[in-house]
Write a protein that holds these residues in place. Sequence first.
Motif, PDB file in Angstrom:
ATOM      1  N   LEU A   9      47.391  57.562  34.679  1.00 59.54           N
ATOM      2  CA  LEU A   9      46.310  57.068  35.544  1.00 59.54           C
ATOM      3  C   LEU A   9      46.747  56.418  36.840  1.00 59.54           C
ATOM      4  O   LEU A   9      47.611  55.038  36.033  1.00 59.54           O
ATOM      5  CB  LEU A   9      45.862  55.712  33.881  1.00 59.54           C
ATOM      6  CG  LEU A   9      44.463  56.448  33.222  1.00 59.54           C
ATOM      7  CD1 LEU A   9      44.524  55.243  31.732  1.00 59.54           C
ATOM      8  CD2 LEU A   9      43.905  57.257  33.800  1.00 59.54           C
ATOM      9  N   PRO A  10      45.800  56.844  37.781  1.00 60.70           N
ATOM     10  CA  PRO A  10      46.216  54.727  38.183  1.00 60.70           C
ATOM     11  C   PRO A  10      46.367  53.804  38.307  1.00 60.70           C
ATOM     12  O   PRO A  10      44.653  53.912  37.295  1.00 60.70           O
ATOM     13  CB  PRO A  10      44.843  55.437  39.211  1.00 60.70           C
ATOM     14  CG  PRO A  10      44.137  56.513  39.075  1.00 60.70           C
ATOM     15  CD  PRO A  10      44.479  57.217  37.866  1.00 60.70           C
ATOM     16  N   LYS A  11      46.553  52.721  38.727  1.00 62.49           N
ATOM     17  CA  LYS A  11      46.215  51.104  37.966  1.00 62.49           C
ATOM     18  C   LYS A  11      44.575  50.869  38.043  1.00 62.49           C
ATOM     19  O   LYS A  11      44.131  50.481  37.548  1.00 62.49           O
ATOM     20  CB  LYS A  11      47.117  50.662  39.284  1.00 62.49           C
ATOM     21  CG  LYS A  11      46.981  48.560  38.437  1.00 62.49           C
ATOM     22  CD  LYS A  11      47.782  48.542  37.616  1.00 62.49           C
ATOM     23  CE  LYS A  11      47.919  47.027  37.118  1.00 62.49           C
ATOM     24  NZ  LYS A  11      48.560  46.898  35.770  1.00 62.49           N
TER      25      LYS A  11
ATOM     26  N   ILE B  35      55.172  53.632  39.332  1.00 60.65           N
ATOM     27  CA  ILE B  35      54.670  52.278  40.082  1.00 60.65           C
ATOM     28  C   ILE B  35      53.299  52.484  40.268  1.00 60.65           C
ATOM     29  O   ILE B  35      52.925  53.848  39.353  1.00 60.65           O
ATOM     30  CB  ILE B  35      55.443  52.177  41.010  1.00 60.65           C
ATOM     31  CG1 ILE B  35      55.222  53.430  42.840  1.00 60.65           C
ATOM     32  CG2 ILE B  35      57.533  51.980  41.164  1.00 60.65           C
ATOM     33  CD1 ILE B  35      55.525  52.843  44.049  1.00 60.65           C
ATOM     34  N   ASP B  36      53.283  51.193  39.715  1.00 61.89           N
ATOM     35  CA  ASP B  36      51.593  51.286  40.085  1.00 61.89           C
ATOM     36  C   ASP B  36      50.928  52.388  41.231  1.00 61.89           C
ATOM     37  O   ASP B  36      51.238  52.163  42.135  1.00 61.89           O
ATOM     38  CB  ASP B  36      51.050  50.118  40.821  1.00 61.89           C
ATOM     39  CG  ASP B  36      50.657  49.032  39.123  1.00 61.89           C
ATOM     40  OD1 ASP B  36      50.614  49.735  38.240  1.00 61.89           O
ATOM     41  OD2 ASP B  36      51.158  47.809  38.937  1.00 61.89           O
ATOM     42  N   HIS B  37      49.821  52.536  40.871  1.00 58.14           N
ATOM     43  CA  HIS B  37      49.119  53.501  41.823  1.00 58.14           C
ATOM     44  C   HIS B  37      47.521  53.506  42.243  1.00 58.14           C
ATOM     45  O   HIS B  37      46.434  52.758  41.645  1.00 58.14           O
ATOM     46  CB  HIS B  37      48.740  54.838  42.003  1.00 58.14           C
ATOM     47  CG  HIS B  37      48.332  56.166  42.727  1.00 58.14           C
ATOM     48  ND1 HIS B  37      47.788  57.217  42.395  1.00 58.14           N
ATOM     49  CD2 HIS B  37      47.827  56.024  43.817  1.00 58.14           C
ATOM     50  CE1 HIS B  37      47.334  58.179  43.771  1.00 58.14           C
ATOM     51  NE2 HIS B  37      47.299  57.467  44.568  1.00 58.14           N
ATOM     52  N   ILE B  38      46.945  52.592  43.059  1.00 52.52           N
ATOM     53  CA  ILE B  38      46.188  52.541  43.655  1.00 52.52           C
ATOM     54  C   ILE B  38      45.639  53.787  44.997  1.00 52.52           C
ATOM     55  O   ILE B  38      45.765  54.012  45.368  1.00 52.52           O
ATOM     56  CB  ILE B  38      45.421  51.356  44.845  1.00 52.52           C
ATOM     57  CG1 ILE B  38      46.808  50.236  44.116  1.00 52.52           C
ATOM     58  CG2 ILE B  38      43.856  50.436  44.687  1.00 52.52           C
ATOM     59  CD1 ILE B  38      46.161  49.479  42.737  1.00 52.52           C
ATOM     60  N   MET B  39      44.256  54.323  43.999  1.00 59.31           N
ATOM     61  CA  MET B  39      43.853  55.580  44.536  1.00 59.31           C
ATOM     62  C   MET B  39      42.106  55.182  45.475  1.00 59.31           C
ATOM     63  O   MET B  39      41.484  54.609  44.457  1.00 59.31           O
ATOM     64  CB  MET B  39      43.746  56.160  43.254  1.00 59.31           C
ATOM     65  CG  MET B  39      43.395  57.701  44.177  1.00 59.31           C
ATOM     66  SD  MET B  39      42.654  59.045  42.904  1.00 59.31           S
ATOM     67  CE  MET B  39      44.482  59.648  42.012  1.00 59.31           C
ATOM     68  N   ILE B  40      42.017  54.908  46.514  1.00 65.41           N
ATOM     69  CA  ILE B  40      40.893  55.823  47.772  1.00 65.41           C
ATOM     70  C   ILE B  40      40.738  56.718  47.482  1.00 65.41           C
ATOM     71  O   ILE B  40      41.054  57.236  48.438  1.00 65.41           O
ATOM     72  CB  ILE B  40      40.689  54.511  48.054  1.00 65.41           C
ATOM     73  CG1 ILE B  40      41.048  53.904  47.749  1.00 65.41           C
ATOM     74  CG2 ILE B  40      39.569  54.112  48.911  1.00 65.41           C
ATOM     75  CD1 ILE B  40      42.558  52.638  48.167  1.00 65.41           C
TER      76      ILE B  40
END
Length: 352
Positions: free
Chosen positions: A152-154, A115-120
């Motif tokens: 890869l993170p989204k 699933i999508d990963h938004i990494m901060i």
Amino acid sequence: MIIKKKINNEKHIIHLTNIRELEKHLFKEISNLDILIIDRSLISIRLLKKISKKFQDRTLVLMGNEKIKSLNNYENIIEKIIKMGIQRKSKIYSFGGGTIGDLSGFLASTLLRGIDHIMIPTSLLAMVDSSIGGKTGINSEYGKNLIGSFYLPKRVIICPEFINTLPKREVACGFAEVIKYSIIKPGSLNKILYNQEDIINFLSLIIENSIKTKLSYVSDFKEKSSLRSSRAVLNFGHTIGHAIENSNSYNSSIKHGEAIAIGIIIELKISQHLGYYKKSLDPIIKMIRNFGLPTDYSKYISKNNIKELINKMKFDKKVNDGNVSFICIDNKGGFVKDITFKNLETILLQII
Ligand SMILES: NC(=O)c1ccc[n+]([C@@H]2O[C@H](COP(=O)([O-])OP(=O)(O)OC[C@H]3O[C@@H](n4cnc5c(N)ncnc54)[C@H](O)[C@@H]3O)[C@@H](O)[C@H]2O)c1
Ligand SMILES: [Zn+2]
């Protein structure tokens, strides 16, 4: 300011922005199917308070450290997330240093087959290094990062302001990787790093240049054959650094960035010994010291423990058939040179 780069047909999208913009952006896109994973050290930050309120019981607060990258913890968390209820369009938002990022990326890559990963990323090390290149992973009992994936993170969203609350020692550790970039690819980073009076004003520029340097080595997942552009060049300072960390059992007496600082000095000395690096090491050592990183290596490497360190290196991933892919430095920067363990031992005994 936004940096965008395309990798391997998928978009490796990295935004360099500020917390205000991040907040506007996040509140527009999060849905009630998403999951929030945050580092406990960040919960007093206004944005994090606000966002965890929004996610409510779909928030996981973890203590960012190496221990969370375990199979047990991974199992515990992935089951919790599945219990919360997710769909293919759910996204994971993670806020934290490299440990939170690596674990969240691995969770995202394995949940429902991805699933999508938004990494901060919120530590300097995570901003300039671990959030870039798509490596995710957790540790095995037998070694670090042995279980993982390329995923890869989204999107990676970087706000340098998060560094305001980062402990000084962690900031210094992040700079060890920045210093590494400035040596393997000499260029604009050098000028900024040597002028330390207003380094914080240059933080965005330093982060941007570091990301660009890392991207130039990881722009696709295939190992490049060229000795100068191989991903292995990023390992500069890490052959010796990892061996030192490993022989100290990865305890907090020496942190990763600190071991890398020592590794950088020793590996430069090796390049000097081999005739590749022709300048004095004094300015680099002084600069490393000014960042609050250790430069006195006698505590970590001496004639007495060289054999032990070489044995540790034999378990490094960069080893093949009795050779180590060592990173040397010349006036153009870093390149791979295979050295036998025997030779490495002989050189170390001469220069230490
Ligand atoms: N995936 C990759 O390509 C890659 C590359 C390099 C390193 N790594 C991994 O990264 C990890 C190290 O990352 P790290 O140094 O960020 O460690 P970390 O996640 O343990 O963070 C360091 C410390 O800083 C705290 N912290 C983070 N952000 C903060 C903030 N804004 N304010 C206050 N405290 C904050 C954390 O709670 C923790 O105590 C290692 O597990 C390493 O294996 C991965
Ligand atoms: Zn490193």
